[in-house]
Scaffold this active site. Structure first.
Site, PDB file in Angstrom:
ATOM      1  N   ASP A 149      -0.409  -0.399  -4.679  1.00  0.00           N
ATOM      2  CA  ASP A 149      -1.864  -0.014  -5.119  1.00  0.00           C
ATOM      3  C   ASP A 149      -1.848   1.237  -5.904  1.00  0.00           C
ATOM      4  O   ASP A 149      -2.453   1.815  -6.516  1.00  0.00           O
ATOM      5  CB  ASP A 149      -2.810  -0.019  -3.824  1.00  0.00           C
ATOM      6  CG  ASP A 149      -2.450   0.829  -2.997  1.00  0.00           C
ATOM      7  OD1 ASP A 149      -1.143   1.346  -2.839  1.00  0.00           O
ATOM      8  OD2 ASP A 149      -3.537   1.597  -2.260  1.00  0.00           O
ATOM      9  N   ASN A 150      -0.520   1.951  -5.297  1.00  0.00           N
ATOM     10  CA  ASN A 150      -0.465   3.328  -6.044  1.00  0.00           C
ATOM     11  C   ASN A 150       1.207   3.944  -5.466  1.00  0.00           C
ATOM     12  O   ASN A 150       1.779   3.269  -4.736  1.00  0.00           O
ATOM     13  CB  ASN A 150      -1.601   4.186  -5.662  1.00  0.00           C
ATOM     14  CG  ASN A 150      -1.589   4.510  -4.040  1.00  0.00           C
ATOM     15  OD1 ASN A 150      -2.732   4.052  -3.537  1.00  0.00           O
ATOM     16  ND2 ASN A 150      -0.533   5.050  -3.263  1.00  0.00           N
TER      17      ASN A 150
ATOM     18  N   HIS B 229       1.586   2.191   3.991  1.00  0.00           N
ATOM     19  CA  HIS B 229       0.617   3.599   4.225  1.00  0.00           C
ATOM     20  C   HIS B 229       0.924   4.201   5.652  1.00  0.00           C
ATOM     21  O   HIS B 229       0.940   3.215   6.527  1.00  0.00           O
ATOM     22  CB  HIS B 229      -0.820   3.035   4.128  1.00  0.00           C
ATOM     23  CG  HIS B 229      -1.708   4.038   4.072  1.00  0.00           C
ATOM     24  ND1 HIS B 229      -2.030   4.937   4.871  1.00  0.00           N
ATOM     25  CD2 HIS B 229      -2.594   4.471   2.827  1.00  0.00           C
ATOM     26  CE1 HIS B 229      -2.946   5.715   4.701  1.00  0.00           C
ATOM     27  NE2 HIS B 229      -3.359   5.353   3.343  1.00  0.00           N
TER      28      HIS B 229
ATOM     29  N   ASP C 283       0.911  -1.094  -0.099  1.00  0.00           N
ATOM     30  CA  ASP C 283      -0.050  -0.141   0.139  1.00  0.00           C
ATOM     31  C   ASP C 283       0.871   1.125  -0.011  1.00  0.00           C
ATOM     32  O   ASP C 283       1.617   1.495   0.996  1.00  0.00           O
ATOM     33  CB  ASP C 283      -0.975  -0.003   1.304  1.00  0.00           C
ATOM     34  CG  ASP C 283      -2.161   0.892   1.208  1.00  0.00           C
ATOM     35  OD1 ASP C 283      -1.924   1.837   0.147  1.00  0.00           O
ATOM     36  OD2 ASP C 283      -2.944   1.197   2.043  1.00  0.00           O
ATOM     37  N   ASP C 284       0.927   1.777  -0.969  1.00  0.00           N
ATOM     38  CA  ASP C 284       1.669   3.310  -1.150  1.00  0.00           C
ATOM     39  C   ASP C 284       2.928   3.158  -1.261  1.00  0.00           C
ATOM     40  O   ASP C 284       3.970   4.048  -0.909  1.00  0.00           O
ATOM     41  CB  ASP C 284       1.453   4.317   0.103  1.00  0.00           C
ATOM     42  CG  ASP C 284       0.024   4.786   0.121  1.00  0.00           C
ATOM     43  OD1 ASP C 284      -0.860   4.236  -0.854  1.00  0.00           O
ATOM     44  OD2 ASP C 284      -0.268   5.347   1.024  1.00  0.00           O
TER      45      ASP C 284
ATOM     46  N   HIS D 159     -10.625  -2.218   1.371  1.00  0.00           N
ATOM     47  CA  HIS D 159     -11.080  -0.783   1.039  1.00  0.00           C
ATOM     48  C   HIS D 159     -11.844  -0.846  -0.087  1.00  0.00           C
ATOM     49  O   HIS D 159     -11.858   0.219  -1.046  1.00  0.00           O
ATOM     50  CB  HIS D 159      -9.736   0.094   0.722  1.00  0.00           C
ATOM     51  CG  HIS D 159      -9.910   1.707   1.156  1.00  0.00           C
ATOM     52  ND1 HIS D 159      -8.858   2.176   1.114  1.00  0.00           N
ATOM     53  CD2 HIS D 159     -10.965   2.396   1.368  1.00  0.00           C
ATOM     54  CE1 HIS D 159      -9.257   3.503   1.683  1.00  0.00           C
ATOM     55  NE2 HIS D 159     -10.569   3.455   1.929  1.00  0.00           N
TER      56      HIS D 159
ATOM     57  N   ARG E  14      -7.917  -0.397  -6.288  1.00  0.00           N
ATOM     58  CA  ARG E  14      -8.099  -1.853  -5.825  1.00  0.00           C
ATOM     59  C   ARG E  14      -9.485  -2.420  -6.706  1.00  0.00           C
ATOM     60  O   ARG E  14      -9.784  -3.419  -7.058  1.00  0.00           O
ATOM     61  CB  ARG E  14      -8.440  -1.856  -4.481  1.00  0.00           C
ATOM     62  CG  ARG E  14      -7.176  -1.779  -3.482  1.00  0.00           C
ATOM     63  CD  ARG E  14      -7.155  -1.270  -2.135  1.00  0.00           C
ATOM     64  NE  ARG E  14      -5.973  -0.679  -1.772  1.00  0.00           N
ATOM     65  CZ  ARG E  14      -4.967  -1.638  -1.110  1.00  0.00           C
ATOM     66  NH1 ARG E  14      -5.248  -2.426  -0.313  1.00  0.00           N
ATOM     67  NH2 ARG E  14      -3.905  -1.011  -0.624  1.00  0.00           N
TER      68      ARG E  14
ATOM     69  N   LYS F 187      -5.658  -5.352   3.745  1.00  0.00           N
ATOM     70  CA  LYS F 187      -6.712  -4.180   3.534  1.00  0.00           C
ATOM     71  C   LYS F 187      -7.542  -4.359   2.320  1.00  0.00           C
ATOM     72  O   LYS F 187      -7.263  -4.755   1.426  1.00  0.00           O
ATOM     73  CB  LYS F 187      -5.675  -2.824   3.378  1.00  0.00           C
ATOM     74  CG  LYS F 187      -6.706  -1.949   2.901  1.00  0.00           C
ATOM     75  CD  LYS F 187      -5.617  -0.595   2.979  1.00  0.00           C
ATOM     76  CE  LYS F 187      -6.011   0.606   2.183  1.00  0.00           C
ATOM     77  NZ  LYS F 187      -5.221   1.751   2.073  1.00  0.00           N
TER      78      LYS F 187
ATOM     79  N   LYS G 160       1.802   9.376  -5.215  1.00  0.00           N
ATOM     80  CA  LYS G 160       0.313   9.052  -4.920  1.00  0.00           C
ATOM     81  C   LYS G 160      -0.607  10.203  -4.974  1.00  0.00           C
ATOM     82  O   LYS G 160      -0.265  11.399  -4.805  1.00  0.00           O
ATOM     83  CB  LYS G 160       0.228   8.579  -3.305  1.00  0.00           C
ATOM     84  CG  LYS G 160      -0.996   8.464  -2.856  1.00  0.00           C
ATOM     85  CD  LYS G 160      -1.042   7.761  -1.454  1.00  0.00           C
ATOM     86  CE  LYS G 160      -2.547   7.714  -1.018  1.00  0.00           C
ATOM     87  NZ  LYS G 160      -2.612   7.094   0.231  1.00  0.00           N
TER      88      LYS G 160
ATOM     89  N   SER H 268      -8.138   2.196   5.222  1.00  0.00           N
ATOM     90  CA  SER H 268      -6.900   2.494   5.452  1.00  0.00           C
ATOM     91  C   SER H 268      -6.391   2.378   6.872  1.00  0.00           C
ATOM     92  O   SER H 268      -7.338   2.806   7.766  1.00  0.00           O
ATOM     93  CB  SER H 268      -6.536   3.732   4.844  1.00  0.00           C
ATOM     94  OG  SER H 268      -6.426   3.646   3.426  1.00  0.00           O
TER      95      SER H 268
ATOM     96  N   CYS I  31      -6.073   4.461  -3.389  1.00  0.00           N
ATOM     97  CA  CYS I  31      -6.307   3.312  -2.700  1.00  0.00           C
ATOM     98  C   CYS I  31      -7.853   2.510  -3.542  1.00  0.00           C
ATOM     99  O   CYS I  31      -7.683   1.284  -4.237  1.00  0.00           O
ATOM    100  CB  CYS I  31      -6.552   3.114  -1.367  1.00  0.00           C
ATOM    101  SG  CYS I  31      -4.925   3.346  -0.496  1.00  0.00           S
TER     102      CYS I  31
HETATM  103 MG    MG Z   1      -2.556   3.148  -1.364  1.00  0.00          MG
END
Ligand code: MG
Length: 474
Positions: free
Chosen positions: A299-300, A247, A40-41, A139, A84, A137, A320, A162, A80
């Site tokens: 995810d980003n 994240h 995540d991130d 989301h 996703r 996660k 991001k 998150s 996010c």
């Molecule tokens: Mg993310």
């Protein structure tokens, strides 16, 4: 066919086929397992094998060396929820209602989520006889009907959104009054404690606890993922391990405290890398390695507004939240010993393509809906050119940029979280093969390319149908 011909047939066709099968060893069966490990991130530049000078990622590096590392692999959005949604459906979020320019992700007060009319990746694989497990996660909606266990997963352990959500503002205000925190404001980020966030830890539809010990998340997710692999080793399975880290707020377990010269962020990535190593070792130990495709990506891009608490996009611009490359081009590895043709792939691919690729590799039936998904199996197994030749970069429900081949045109640009929107009457144009950092606008040299991209845009927009926005419901 005569007897002689039969004999000849056996010699010329069957024997080589048998030989080929023998040479391929115990590699591919009709239904390989699929594991997606999703950070995540995490930034494009956060792996050693993508050039990070201080973060150590020996397990990801090994995975890349044994498999394929993709250098132009994109997510469906730079935040996010829509990213996703794209991964789970193979559809641009604008088709599923899972994006918005106003509320860019789902929040604890949101009432929307992934619609039951969508066929998700786990639903597709489940219909094809797969055991489906998710850890981490989600989301894509926290109300019961939107949870993983009601959208294709047999089991789920993790957090619904998150790890910085359900922030406890009283406790955070309190800590930020303390002058000893760096900059006063934001002390809760630099010295995070579990009690500052009341995010729920869930299993199935049940909340296990609020404000869980986030230091244990990466470790516990890894343990759950390993349990799932062991329990399902005798049938085809799909495992989606979606880490909550890196994240912010950043947490790592004791073993990883202060081990990285890249600081807290480095510690967190090194624990994720450890987790990757544990998953790979489990697959090897269980004799599953040669029948399991493992995909690692994020995810980003990195949340650069958090400075050293965010990662880096390496040579790419932005992070991001933005449609610059750094927001949507991710660190990406495919691993499947004896099936994947090892190498570095410069061509385009996307998390949107995973559903079509999975259908092709497993014989599952693709959802009958408009997909934005290409089958990458030819590239993975034989090193053929990727069928993906374009990428559409949405911010919320708006197209900001389009890539076609080497060129990317920006209609609008905006860094993730600043008030710096620029609209470009003549789009900015970059040659991403020569200029991956998007520094040198070559629009005036290539009006033909701009016209070609404009045509792509018109065609794409003509194929869109309005849907109910899920992110703005509350
Ligand atoms: Mg993310």
């Amino acid at each position: 066919m005569t007897k002689t011909n039969n004999h000849l047939f056996f010699q010329t066709l069957i024997v080589p086929m048998l030989l080929m099968t023998a040479l391929a060893g115990n590699a591919r069966t009709a239904k390989p397992n699929i594991v997606i490990i999703f950070a995540d991130d995490m930034g494009y530049g956060d792996m050693s094998c993508n050039g990070h000078p201080t973060i150590r990622t020996p397990n990801l590096d090994r995975m890349a060396a044994e498999g394929q590392k993709w250098t132009s692999f994109y997510v469906a959005a730079s935040v996010c929820t829509p990213s996703r949604a794209g991964l789970m459906t193979g559809r641009l979020p604008v088709r599923t209602g899972m994006c918005s320019g106003k509320r860019r992700v789902l929040f604890p007060d949101s009432k929307g989520g992934i619609q039951s009319s969508e066929t998700t990746l786990p639903e597709m694989l489940k219909a094809n006889g797969y055991a489906t497990g998710m850890v981490g996660k989600w989301h894509l909606g926290h109300l019961p009907q939107y949870l993983p266990v009601n959208n294709g997963f047999d089991s789920w352990y993790g957090i619904p959104y998150s790890n910085d959500m359900d922030a406890n503002s009283t406790k955070i205000k309190e800590v930020n009054k303390n002058k000893h925190n760096p900059g006063n404001k934001g002390g809760h980020w630099y010295h995070p404690k579990r009690e500052y966030w009341d995010v729920p830890l869930m299993e199935g539809e049940k909340i296990l606890e609020r404000s869980p010990d986030q230091e244990q998340l990466t470790k516990n997710y890894t343990g759950r993922a390993i349990e799932f692999i062991r329990a399902n080793k005798s049938k085809p399975f799909f495992l989606y391990l979606a880490h909550s880290m890196p994240h912010v707020p950043l947490f790592r377990s004791d073993k990883f405290k202060d081990i990285s010269t890249a600081g807290l962020y480095g510690d967190v990535i090194e624990e994720i890398d450890w987790s990757v190593g544990q998953i790979m070792q489990t697959l090897r130990d269980q004799g599953l390695a040669e029948n399991t495709l493992v995909i690692f990506t994020s995810d980003n891009g990195p949340w650069i507004r958090f400075k050293t608490l965010g990662g880096i996009a390496g040579p790419l611009r932005g992070g991001k939240g933005s449609t610059w490359e750094g927001g949507m081009r991710e660190p990406s590895i495919f691993w499947w010993p004896s099936s994947i043709k090892p190498g570095i792939i410069h061509e385009m691919g996307s998390t949107l393509d995973i559903i079509a690729t999975a259908a092709s590799l497993t014989g599952a039936k693709l959802p009958e809906t408009q997909l934005d998904s290409y089958d990458l199996s030819g590239t993975l197994l034989k090193g053929e050119p990727s069928p993906r030749k374009e990428m559409i970069y949405y911010r919320g429900t708006e197209i900001y940029a389009i890539r076609s081949g080497s060129f990317k045109a920006h209609y609008k640009t905006k860094l993730g979280y600043k008030n710096d929107l620029e609209e470009h009457k003549t789009p900015l144009l970059f040659n991403l093969d020569m200029d991956p950092g998007e520094n040198y606008n070559v629009a005036k040299d290539h009006p033909d390319v701009i016209a070609r991209i404009e045509k792509l845009r018109t065609q794409h927009e003509a194929g869109l149908t309005p849907v109910e926005n899920q992110l703005e419901k509350r």
